[in-house]
Design a protein around this motif. Structure first.
Motif, PDB file in Angstrom:
ATOM      1  N   VAL B  67       0.845  -1.207   0.000  1.00 11.43           N
ATOM      2  CA  VAL B  67       0.000   0.000   0.000  1.00 11.43           C
ATOM      3  C   VAL B  67       0.873   1.246   0.000  1.00 11.43           C
ATOM      4  N   GLU B  68       0.634   2.101  -0.979  1.00 13.77           N
ATOM      5  CA  GLU B  68       1.406   3.347  -1.092  1.00 13.77           C
ATOM      6  C   GLU B  68       0.515   4.579  -0.907  1.00 13.77           C
ATOM      7  N   ALA B  69      -0.798   4.351  -1.009  1.00 12.18           N
ATOM      8  CA  ALA B  69      -1.728   5.491  -0.885  1.00 12.18           C
ATOM      9  C   ALA B  69      -2.987   5.018  -0.175  1.00 12.18           C
ATOM     10  N   VAL B  70      -3.584   5.921   0.596  1.00 11.69           N
ATOM     11  CA  VAL B  70      -4.850   5.586   1.258  1.00 11.69           C
ATOM     12  C   VAL B  70      -5.935   6.548   0.802  1.00 11.69           C
ATOM     13  N   VAL B  71      -7.126   6.000   0.662  1.00  9.59           N
ATOM     14  CA  VAL B  71      -8.298   6.828   0.356  1.00  9.59           C
ATOM     15  C   VAL B  71      -9.219   6.694   1.566  1.00  9.59           C
ATOM     16  N   ILE B  72      -9.338   7.772   2.324  1.00 10.03           N
ATOM     17  CA  ILE B  72     -10.025   7.723   3.624  1.00 10.03           C
ATOM     18  C   ILE B  72     -11.472   8.192   3.481  1.00 10.03           C
ATOM     19  N   VAL B  73     -12.393   7.271   3.692  1.00  3.93           N
ATOM     20  CA  VAL B  73     -13.816   7.562   3.574  1.00  3.93           C
ATOM     21  C   VAL B  73     -14.520   7.011   4.811  1.00  3.93           C
ATOM     22  N   THR B  74     -13.825   7.064   5.923  1.00  7.74           N
ATOM     23  CA  THR B  74     -14.374   6.555   7.181  1.00  7.74           C
ATOM     24  C   THR B  74     -15.197   7.646   7.866  1.00  7.74           C
ATOM     25  N   PRO B  75     -15.851   7.322   8.999  1.00 10.37           N
ATOM     26  CA  PRO B  75     -16.610   8.376   9.687  1.00 10.37           C
ATOM     27  C   PRO B  75     -15.704   9.547  10.069  1.00 10.37           C
ATOM     28  N   THR B  76     -16.293  10.736  10.047  1.00 12.32           N
ATOM     29  CA  THR B  76     -15.564  11.981  10.234  1.00 12.32           C
ATOM     30  C   THR B  76     -14.603  11.968  11.412  1.00 12.32           C
ATOM     31  N   ASP B  77     -15.063  11.480  12.555  1.00 11.27           N
ATOM     32  CA  ASP B  77     -14.210  11.624  13.743  1.00 11.27           C
ATOM     33  C   ASP B  77     -13.057  10.631  13.782  1.00 11.27           C
ATOM     34  N   THR B  78     -12.919   9.832  12.726  1.00 13.93           N
ATOM     35  CA  THR B  78     -11.757   8.931  12.659  1.00 13.93           C
ATOM     36  C   THR B  78     -10.714   9.409  11.655  1.00 13.93           C
ATOM     37  N   HIS B  79     -11.049  10.436  10.876  1.00 13.49           N
ATOM     38  CA  HIS B  79     -10.134  10.899   9.824  1.00 13.49           C
ATOM     39  C   HIS B  79      -8.749  11.203  10.374  1.00 13.49           C
ATOM     40  N   ALA B  80      -8.728  11.987  11.446  1.00 12.69           N
ATOM     41  CA  ALA B  80      -7.441  12.478  11.958  1.00 12.69           C
ATOM     42  C   ALA B  80      -6.512  11.306  12.292  1.00 12.69           C
ATOM     43  N   ARG B  81      -7.082  10.307  12.938  1.00 11.62           N
ATOM     44  CA  ARG B  81      -6.257   9.173  13.356  1.00 11.62           C
ATOM     45  C   ARG B  81      -5.618   8.458  12.157  1.00 11.62           C
ATOM     46  N   TYR B  82      -6.434   8.247  11.102  1.00  5.27           N
ATOM     47  CA  TYR B  82      -5.891   7.503   9.949  1.00  5.27           C
ATOM     48  C   TYR B  82      -4.967   8.369   9.102  1.00  5.27           C
ATOM     49  N   ILE B  83      -5.259   9.648   9.039  1.00  6.22           N
ATOM     50  CA  ILE B  83      -4.328  10.552   8.342  1.00  6.22           C
ATOM     51  C   ILE B  83      -2.964  10.468   9.030  1.00  6.22           C
ATOM     52  N   GLU B  84      -3.006  10.565  10.331  1.00  9.49           N
ATOM     53  CA  GLU B  84      -1.749  10.569  11.080  1.00  9.49           C
ATOM     54  C   GLU B  84      -0.973   9.257  10.857  1.00  9.49           C
ATOM     55  N   LEU B  85      -1.681   8.163  10.982  1.00 12.34           N
ATOM     56  CA  LEU B  85      -1.001   6.869  10.817  1.00 12.34           C
ATOM     57  C   LEU B  85      -0.456   6.721   9.386  1.00 12.34           C
ATOM     58  N   ALA B  86      -1.281   7.134   8.422  1.00 10.19           N
ATOM     59  CA  ALA B  86      -0.831   7.021   7.034  1.00 10.19           C
ATOM     60  C   ALA B  86       0.389   7.899   6.797  1.00 10.19           C
ATOM     61  N   ALA B  87       0.375   9.079   7.365  1.00 10.17           N
ATOM     62  CA  ALA B  87       1.517   9.987   7.191  1.00 10.17           C
ATOM     63  C   ALA B  87       2.762   9.386   7.830  1.00 10.17           C
ATOM     64  N   LEU B  88       2.591   8.865   9.024  1.00  5.29           N
ATOM     65  CA  LEU B  88       3.743   8.307   9.736  1.00  5.29           C
ATOM     66  C   LEU B  88       4.339   7.108   9.002  1.00  5.29           C
ATOM     67  N   THR B  89       3.499   6.414   8.232  1.00  2.00           N
ATOM     68  CA  THR B  89       4.017   5.255   7.492  1.00  2.00           C
ATOM     69  C   THR B  89       4.288   5.605   6.035  1.00  2.00           C
TER      70      THR B  89
END
Lengths: 334, 334, 334, 334
Positions: B67-89
């Motif tokens: 996985v090289e890219a993520v497309v985040i379409v999860t519930p609003t209040d989870t965006h920040a967490r997955y953005i952060e994790l994706a950025a860190l990885t």
């Protein structure tokens, strides 16, 4: 065919001549006298209308024998005087907006009108423009449910001469007042306003203490919210669009293009209205016809004194909001 | 044909499936993993996309090999967490708006994104809608001169469920933010705002401390004035209209009717868009295509972190203005 | 998610690539083989589609292992050959119009298709264009009552190259056939035709025995009258408008402007479609999706062999009418 | 203001009253006499116009002292008689179309007009309708290049009474003639026609030997092709659309909707014109104003005798084509 009324046409300028052409076609109106300090203009109108006499002075024309109604198209700051004189001498009155730029003078003169019980109609022609008139009927018939939002845009093709603007009372009193009347007509009474304005078109407008680009927020007594956006200049012409949104639908009044002719060449092209007299030509005719029909039928013409007064109160409140940088409640404007 | 990127699709709900169908047609994207706690939904997306694996937990999908890219379409209040994790990885990130409802959290997460230097695009799809994209080009080319006025109207067909609204951050943060981004996109930065709001649609929206009918005035840094008018309900469907007025012309983006079919019977009738996914179907496709094209070309996708942050600041300022009943300067919102 | 079908894409030219992009997004289709004598083009399509193999010769691609369906986008005069081969080897067939330019060849090949019982869809994409598809539903639902009049206008932005026109079968067979199919789709079978044609666009079109500007009158079996007007050149782009008039109303399909963006400057301006692939982009996608959905559901795709044949018969009758200067009954064309 | 002309208004029916209201507003016209066998109608017009006298017999009104111009709005089959009398007595003539239903009578009467040299205008009002007038100017200015195709559609809301239709001369002479004049006005002279007609609206129309649904193909002398499509009934109102296509562009005249008011509720809705007097109200005014302006300026009014004659010749040719089932050359109609 019903009785015809003897009319004095006060003012034979551009708008006066427009009304003259309309009067020519109204069977209930016989123009007897025309007044204008520019006697050549007055004579041109007289010839068109086959009127009896011209006067340099509107006051004399009001007194012309047989005159039962006056159509006032003189400069703004003379309206109040002729309304008052016409009322005192028992004439029916059609007057271009405004009665006066100040609330006190407006109220004083309209009290004379009401005391004398003469028919009075103010020239908010847009109420007679077919899309606006139809929208009113549809709203009253409940077709869009309770109104919740209102948007009005009006932009003039170019600013009026600085000389005119200097004494115009400011953008809200001079220009936005048409949209304000429209808001009252289609939505209802206004409770508070918040105005923003800026100078984008011509710095000299700022120098005389006015603005040329505005946003006016309205809160209506029935809870609806509205906005009026005006500009003193639109390169493409005269721009008027109104949208009324309700719980069960939306009405949009937007008269573009001017001519139902589409040219396909480099894309698709149509023309646009260039001027308010052009856009509202039919409304100007219909409002005068309605005035004389009211006289014939013995009913009060509309919009009447209260409409003239209330729209001015809102415009004054907007001006105050702009100057003081705060929300102004209509109850503050007395 | 260029390299294709391994993708994790996070979220397989309604919007997730819409993005899935788009991803299927993007040659630069190969979806490897799909995550959704609803495993049936995840499996449907996987089958469509011929992906390798499904996960109940998005975090695991981010770690899926390749996985090289993520497309985040999860519930609003989870965006920040997955953005952060994706950025860190080190993954490239496409995320539906918003990053988070709070400025602090938004800023914190976007700092991680910037530190890690990963490509990031926020889902303000309207920038890719053809009329909006063309308007932007025309404005940048000077076709309407300096912008002086801006009007945006957006009305949803019906309010979202109360449960959703309760944690949505309020109308300005949740809904108006699309018009706010549009204002920044087409006009520029905002200096101060003044918001009015009321409850017309559903009293329960008032009970949870929100409004459903609003007027938001904007003063731009370049001197232009604007207004955004929103409603949570329009019986006729999804209503989006934007007008940008400048010294040399005007641009109007208004996508009605939906289908170029006119029926003449009782008057003239046409259909209307009913839903944002319907109205902006093409934009949703174009924004994802643009994201992967940016990755292929090694350029920063747009709109980016700054756009996500600034639009939220304005929405927060609007919310503050509404609560405090006064004009709020953007400089107050930090 | 349902089974996917192995596909051979025959032809990787402009239209072939358009179909390739659509096929990429159709989950029910897996393109295994791509054929084009231009191997670079074939390879580009293969890479996009992640197909297994390219062939210079479409016949080989039809035989590629696993191929269950063919999408034929090869030059017109090769359609018949590949349809026949595909039918004989039991493949489902999607073929761009026409089957062949001659009635005899068309009939012969379609008989093979019917004997073999393979699914067959001809590329009259307009039936899938949303306004046309909706119009069909409304007509079938009786919303405009019995159809009485039909008008179709189609004008190409510019004539195809003379080389192409020389073997195109003439304007009616090559171009008007789309409007003819549309007439059958929306109104019904045609009983007689009367064609007028002239050369206005390019005298060389006359030299090769064709016309570029036509009027085609149709008398339908149900008594309705129609007219199709075509031109090989419109400076403003690709012009398609259809009007169906019935006893209880009228339907107009007219997709202008292309982008819902109006520019006010010198009048009001909007853009126009420039090209058929542009105007019918959505229809090209929808027709292919419908083809594979039909395969998945095991129902006959539409428009089918009879539609391919009947539209050609009418086009041939029109050509005969033009040449012989008289009304031609369809029963004369066998 | 210029001289005014003494006028006799012949006919005070529906259309007569429409012209009366227009005449009231034309300064160059003073209506002295009104004629109508229905004396009540005549008196109503007289009162409106403040005319001197009413007559049951138009011939007497023509002789009324001071009459210099006649406006003929009497039943069709009386036109020729009053035109002739007015010409013989030296009056200027405005006459509703047609002069007469037969070519011979038309030619005979128009010869009297020409011999006497009186101004003559035929009531093809559409030439004065703003989109048509503007289209004419644009075509003459070469904005769309040489005209290549022409399409005109006109549909009445409902058939005229059978009694009227019985003596109307048939659909082409009675109704299509407006589109025929429009074709001559915008494109040029017609060389041959081919007409198809059928009865879809009312079988009694067939019983009196007429048709109600037609397709009329036109071949112009300049090589352009055209089609006129008419119907005696459109449930949605009065339908008039004209399209002129040329080598450098296209002009479309289409006046829908009637009122620039859009209602959003169940889709988007607007109203439609219901009647020709409604659709062409402005044209009816403009044509009469133009007639009197021509008189004032001493120039020949237009459209004139030749236009009345040539349009009838084409209508007669169309009728012949319909009856004989073949193309008819205009040179056959003498």
């Amino acid at each position: 065919m019903s009785k015809s009324f003897g009319v004095a046409l006060l003012g034979a300028g551009r708008m006066g001549m427009e009304h003259a052409r309309t009067l020519l076609g109204i069977a209930e109106a016989r123009v007897l006298a025309v007044a204008d300090p520019n006697l050549q203009a007055a004579e041109a109108a007289r010839l068109l209308l086959r009127a009896e006499k011209i006067y340099p002075n509107p006051e004399e024309a009001i007194h012309h024998p047989g005159v039962e109604a006056v159509v006032i198209v003189t400069p703004t700051d003379t309206h109040a005087r002729y309304i008052e004189l016409a009322a005192l001498t028992g004439k029916a009155i059609f007057c271009e907006k405004p009665v006066a730029k100040e609330l006190g003078e407006t109220r004083r003169v309209l009290e004379v009108v009401e005391q004398k019980g003469v028919p009075f109609q103010i020239g908010f022609q847009r109420r007679y423009d077919p899309p606006y008139a139809q929208a009113k009927s549809k709203i009253e018939a409940g077709e869009i449910g309770p109104v919740e939002q209102f948007i009005a845009v009006m932009r003039d093709p170019a600013p009026a001469p600085l000389e005119y603007l200097r004494t115009s009372g400011g953008l809200f009193v001079d220009m936005a007042i048409h949209d304000i009347d429209c808001a009252r007509f289609l939505v209802g009474e206004v409770e508070e306003v918040q105005a923003w304005g800026t100078v984008r078109v011509d710095p000299r407008i700022g120098e005389i203490g006015d603005v040329d680009t505005t946003n006016l927020s309205l809160r209506f007594a029935n809870g609806a919210l509205g906005v009026i956006q005006n500009s003193r200049r639109a390169v493409y012409g005269y721009d008027v669009r109104t949208e009324v949104f309700g719980a069960r639908g939306k009405l949009v009044m937007d008269a573009t293009p001017k001519t139902p002719l589409w040219q396909y060449g480099s894309g698709i092209n149509a023309d646009h209205y260039h001027f308010f007299m052009d856009r509202f030509k039919e409304a100007y005719r219909l409002e005068l016809e309605a005035f004389f029909r009211s006289l014939s039928q013995g009913v009060a013409p509309t919009p009447g004194p209260q409409d003239a007064l209330e729209s001015l109160r809102i415009a004054v409140a907007a001006t105050k909001s702009l100057r003081e940088g705060r929300v102004v409640r209509l109850s503050e404007v007395v």
